[in-house]
Design a protein around this motif. Structure first.
Motif, PDB file in Angstrom:
ATOM      1  N   GLY A  18      56.364 137.656  78.611  1.00 22.75           N
ATOM      2  CA  GLY A  18      56.855 137.782  77.246  1.00 22.75           C
ATOM      3  C   GLY A  18      58.031 138.708  77.056  1.00 22.75           C
ATOM      4  O   GLY A  18      58.451 138.950  75.922  1.00 22.75           O
ATOM      5  N   GLN A  19      58.589 139.260  78.147  1.00 19.46           N
ATOM      6  CA  GLN A  19      59.793 140.077  78.063  1.00 19.46           C
ATOM      7  C   GLN A  19      60.553 139.919  79.376  1.00 19.46           C
ATOM      8  O   GLN A  19      60.001 139.407  80.354  1.00 19.46           O
ATOM      9  CB  GLN A  19      59.454 141.541  77.794  1.00 19.46           C
ATOM     10  CG  GLN A  19      58.541 142.178  78.826  1.00 19.46           C
ATOM     11  CD  GLN A  19      58.278 143.637  78.532  1.00 19.46           C
ATOM     12  OE1 GLN A  19      59.168 144.464  78.663  1.00 19.46           O
ATOM     13  NE2 GLN A  19      57.062 143.958  78.104  1.00 19.46           N
ATOM     14  N   PRO A  20      61.801 140.345  79.437  1.00 20.00           N
ATOM     15  CA  PRO A  20      62.591 140.114  80.653  1.00 20.00           C
ATOM     16  C   PRO A  20      62.066 140.908  81.858  1.00 20.00           C
ATOM     17  O   PRO A  20      61.775 142.109  81.750  1.00 20.00           O
ATOM     18  CB  PRO A  20      63.990 140.586  80.266  1.00 20.00           C
ATOM     19  CG  PRO A  20      64.030 140.507  78.772  1.00 20.00           C
ATOM     20  CD  PRO A  20      62.644 140.868  78.332  1.00 20.00           C
ATOM     21  N   TYR A  21      61.954 140.222  82.979  1.00 22.05           N
ATOM     22  CA  TYR A  21      61.577 140.843  84.248  1.00 22.05           C
ATOM     23  C   TYR A  21      62.569 140.403  85.320  1.00 22.05           C
ATOM     24  O   TYR A  21      62.990 139.249  85.354  1.00 22.05           O
ATOM     25  CB  TYR A  21      60.154 140.468  84.662  1.00 22.05           C
ATOM     26  CG  TYR A  21      59.105 141.083  83.762  1.00 22.05           C
ATOM     27  CD1 TYR A  21      58.693 142.402  83.945  1.00 22.05           C
ATOM     28  CD2 TYR A  21      58.555 140.361  82.708  1.00 22.05           C
ATOM     29  CE1 TYR A  21      57.750 142.979  83.108  1.00 22.05           C
ATOM     30  CE2 TYR A  21      57.608 140.925  81.873  1.00 22.05           C
ATOM     31  CZ  TYR A  21      57.215 142.237  82.069  1.00 22.05           C
ATOM     32  OH  TYR A  21      56.284 142.807  81.238  1.00 22.05           O
ATOM     33  N   LEU A  22      62.920 141.349  86.177  1.00 23.46           N
ATOM     34  CA  LEU A  22      63.873 141.096  87.247  1.00 23.46           C
ATOM     35  C   LEU A  22      63.117 141.033  88.572  1.00 23.46           C
ATOM     36  O   LEU A  22      62.282 141.914  88.854  1.00 23.46           O
ATOM     37  CB  LEU A  22      64.927 142.203  87.312  1.00 23.46           C
ATOM     38  CG  LEU A  22      66.077 142.190  86.287  1.00 23.46           C
ATOM     39  CD1 LEU A  22      65.562 142.173  84.856  1.00 23.46           C
ATOM     40  CD2 LEU A  22      66.989 143.387  86.510  1.00 23.46           C
ATOM     41  N   SER A  57      70.823 136.092  80.934  1.00 23.57           N
ATOM     42  CA  SER A  57      69.564 135.479  81.338  1.00 23.57           C
ATOM     43  C   SER A  57      68.382 136.242  80.748  1.00 23.57           C
ATOM     44  O   SER A  57      68.230 137.450  80.956  1.00 23.57           O
ATOM     45  CB  SER A  57      69.440 135.462  82.868  1.00 23.57           C
ATOM     46  OG  SER A  57      70.414 134.619  83.423  1.00 23.57           O
ATOM     47  N   ALA A  58      67.545 135.525  79.989  1.00 25.45           N
ATOM     48  CA  ALA A  58      66.321 136.077  79.391  1.00 25.45           C
ATOM     49  C   ALA A  58      66.593 137.276  78.491  1.00 25.45           C
ATOM     50  O   ALA A  58      65.684 138.042  78.190  1.00 25.45           O
ATOM     51  CB  ALA A  58      65.311 136.458  80.479  1.00 25.45           C
ATOM     52  N   VAL A 109      65.915 136.350  86.874  1.00 28.09           N
ATOM     53  CA  VAL A 109      65.640 137.038  85.618  1.00 28.09           C
ATOM     54  C   VAL A 109      64.920 136.042  84.720  1.00 28.09           C
ATOM     55  O   VAL A 109      65.438 134.965  84.439  1.00 28.09           O
ATOM     56  CB  VAL A 109      66.939 137.518  84.937  1.00 28.09           C
ATOM     57  CG1 VAL A 109      66.613 138.281  83.658  1.00 28.09           C
ATOM     58  CG2 VAL A 109      67.756 138.379  85.893  1.00 28.09           C
ATOM     59  N   ASP A 110      63.718 136.396  84.287  1.00 27.53           N
ATOM     60  CA  ASP A 110      62.930 135.448  83.500  1.00 27.53           C
ATOM     61  C   ASP A 110      61.939 136.223  82.639  1.00 27.53           C
ATOM     62  O   ASP A 110      61.881 137.461  82.694  1.00 27.53           O
ATOM     63  CB  ASP A 110      62.201 134.475  84.430  1.00 27.53           C
ATOM     64  CG  ASP A 110      61.883 133.141  83.761  1.00 27.53           C
ATOM     65  OD1 ASP A 110      62.006 133.048  82.524  1.00 27.53           O
ATOM     66  OD2 ASP A 110      61.505 132.197  84.478  1.00 27.53           O
ATOM     67  N   GLN A 111      61.150 135.491  81.865  1.00 31.02           N
ATOM     68  CA  GLN A 111      60.182 136.102  80.965  1.00 31.02           C
ATOM     69  C   GLN A 111      58.887 136.495  81.665  1.00 31.02           C
ATOM     70  O   GLN A 111      57.937 136.936  81.024  1.00 31.02           O
ATOM     71  CB  GLN A 111      59.861 135.136  79.817  1.00 31.02           C
ATOM     72  CG  GLN A 111      61.023 134.913  78.865  1.00 31.02           C
ATOM     73  CD  GLN A 111      61.394 136.186  78.118  1.00 31.02           C
ATOM     74  OE1 GLN A 111      60.557 136.855  77.514  1.00 31.02           O
ATOM     75  NE2 GLN A 111      62.673 136.541  78.165  1.00 31.02           N
ATOM     76  N   ASP A 354      61.574 128.914  86.036  1.00 35.00           N
ATOM     77  CA  ASP A 354      60.849 128.055  86.960  1.00 35.00           C
ATOM     78  C   ASP A 354      59.505 127.678  86.337  1.00 35.00           C
ATOM     79  O   ASP A 354      58.750 128.544  85.880  1.00 35.00           O
ATOM     80  CB  ASP A 354      60.629 128.775  88.287  1.00 35.00           C
ATOM     81  CG  ASP A 354      59.747 127.995  89.234  1.00 35.00           C
ATOM     82  OD1 ASP A 354      60.136 126.899  89.646  1.00 35.00           O
ATOM     83  OD2 ASP A 354      58.632 128.477  89.528  1.00 35.00           O
ATOM     84  N   VAL A 355      59.193 126.393  86.324  1.00 32.84           N
ATOM     85  CA  VAL A 355      57.965 125.901  85.705  1.00 32.84           C
ATOM     86  C   VAL A 355      56.726 126.506  86.367  1.00 32.84           C
ATOM     87  O   VAL A 355      55.779 126.916  85.685  1.00 32.84           O
ATOM     88  CB  VAL A 355      57.922 124.357  85.773  1.00 32.84           C
ATOM     89  CG1 VAL A 355      56.543 123.839  85.383  1.00 32.84           C
ATOM     90  CG2 VAL A 355      58.990 123.755  84.871  1.00 32.84           C
TER      91      VAL A 355
END
Length: 390
Positions: A18-22, A57-58, A109-111, A354-355
């Motif tokens: 639910g928040q950006p993670y690297l 990204s994100a 970088v994604d949620q 990524d799914v």
């Protein structure tokens, strides 16, 4: 600071959403002179990670990169031999994992963090502990396929039988097995017990062994079981079952090293332990695939990624099989589980999304078992397969 991945670590990381993670992964060279290129490779990957952040990204805050930058100045990190590195960062977490297996280069970088490489390594059974028990010595080792190192025991762990029992220890000059551990314990007839020294004093010696094992197990559980790593018992055959009979260790394996550990060096222990861990891992993969085959015959299985996504969010998935190293670019609706693959006519491009990374945490939260499989073993071609509860 540089940890080995454990199941406990994974459980905590899987909660992060639910928040950006690297996420940054890289293989590392163990020996000189190739080892000198490790920080260079890291710097190049960090540049790619920075590009993703700066491109929005994100919606990641550039400040999240600061601890990643600081690692370049950690001499211990670059001097220590290892096969790979994983770095996970966000506003509420920063983890650096020393890996005992190589990984492909990856920045994302994604949620949620990218955890598939860590799950593969954790499930491959690479890391473990070995508890060596004799009358005269208790030792604990921790390692993987490449290295096994002795762990400094907590002061509460008894180092030998005399220290564990003190004045309660049966005197050595009493009749019975001279080593204090009755060979009669494996016999059932009264005559056998008589031959071993009678049912009185020999019984006291057998009780000593039980007390000793209980004292060891209690201290090991309290002070050395938090890693969640599988524990392999190295002890003589007659002591293997006796130790397990009194043990409360949550990850003690049924299969042990049934030899005298006092006669084995670290290399010998590692070889025996690696065989046990590998056999255990292969059996778990076979079991997962067998479950899928049975469920498929009952029409309770699928390898369609769209159907799997909706089933994961509905809590219908009991087993999720994921192809190791596979990415499926796209997004998952966090309410319905509907999967939108990148490149579909009405879909938005989800750079870095990524799914599988999105499905795995929800599957775990809903009680599903997630198993990483080598390329070519996951049924179908989608990169995922699932067994449904209903």
């Amino acid at each position: 600071m540089y940890e080995h991945i454990t199941q406990s670590d994974l459980s905590e990381l899987l909660k992060l959403q639910g928040q950006p993670y690297l996420s940054l992964y890289m293989p590392m060279a163990r020996s000189f002179p190739d080892q000198e290129q490790n920080p260079v490779r890291y710097r190049n990957l960090l540049r790619k990670l920075r590009d993703q952040v700066e491109n929005g990204s994100a919606n990641a805050d550039p400040a999240l990169l600061e601890p990643f930058d600081a690692l370049l100045h950690e001499d211990e990190l670059w001097r220590s031999p290892r096969d790979g590195l994983a770095v996970i960062g966000g506003s509420d977490v920063f983890k650096v994992f020393s890996l005992h297996q190589p990984v492909d280069e990856l920045v994302r970088v994604d949620q949620q963090p990218c955890l598939k490489p860590l799950m593969r390594i954790s499930q491959s059974g690479g890391a473990y502990q070995v508890l060596c028990v004799t009358r005269d010595a208790v030792r604990l080792f921790q390692g993987d396929q490449n290295v096994l190192e002795e762990v400094e025991l907590h002061p509460d762990v008894p180092r030998n039988l005399e220290q564990a029992l003190g004045e309660e220890l049966t005197a050595k000059d009493q009749s019975g097995n001279p080593h204090g551990f009755s060979r009669a314990a494996d016999r059932t007839s009264g005559s056998a017990r008589h031959e071993a020294g009678g049912g009185g004093k020999q019984d006291e010696i057998d009780i000593d062994r039980e007390r000793y094992f209980r004292a060891i197990d209690k201290a090991i559980v309290e002070h050395h079981a938090r890693s969640g790593l599988p524990l392999i018992l190295a002890a003589l055959p007659r002591n293997q079952a006796a130790y397990r009979a009194v043990s409360h260790h949550p990850t003690l394996l049924d299969e042990g090293i049934a030899q005298d550990p006092g006669l084995m060096d670290a290399a010998g222990l590692r070889e025996e332990a690696a065989t046990i861990i590998t056999r255990r891992h292969n059996a778990s993969l076979d079991s997962a695939l067998e479950r899928y085959g049975v469920a498929q015959g009952q029409k309770l299985a699928s390898n369609d990624i769209g159907e799997i996504g909706e089933a994961v969010f509905a809590g219908r998935v009991s087993l999720l099989l994921v192809e190791s190293g596979r990415d499926i670019p796209g997004t998952v609706d966090m309410q319905s589980g509907a999967v939108q693959l990148d490149g579909e006519p009405d879909g938005e491009m989800a750079t870095g999304a990524d799914v599988l990374d999105q499905l795995i945490p929800r599957a775990v939260q809903n009680g599903a078992e997630v198993v990483m499989l080598p390329q070519g073993l996951v049924p179908g071609s989608s990169g995922a397969a699932a067994v449904f509860r209903f």
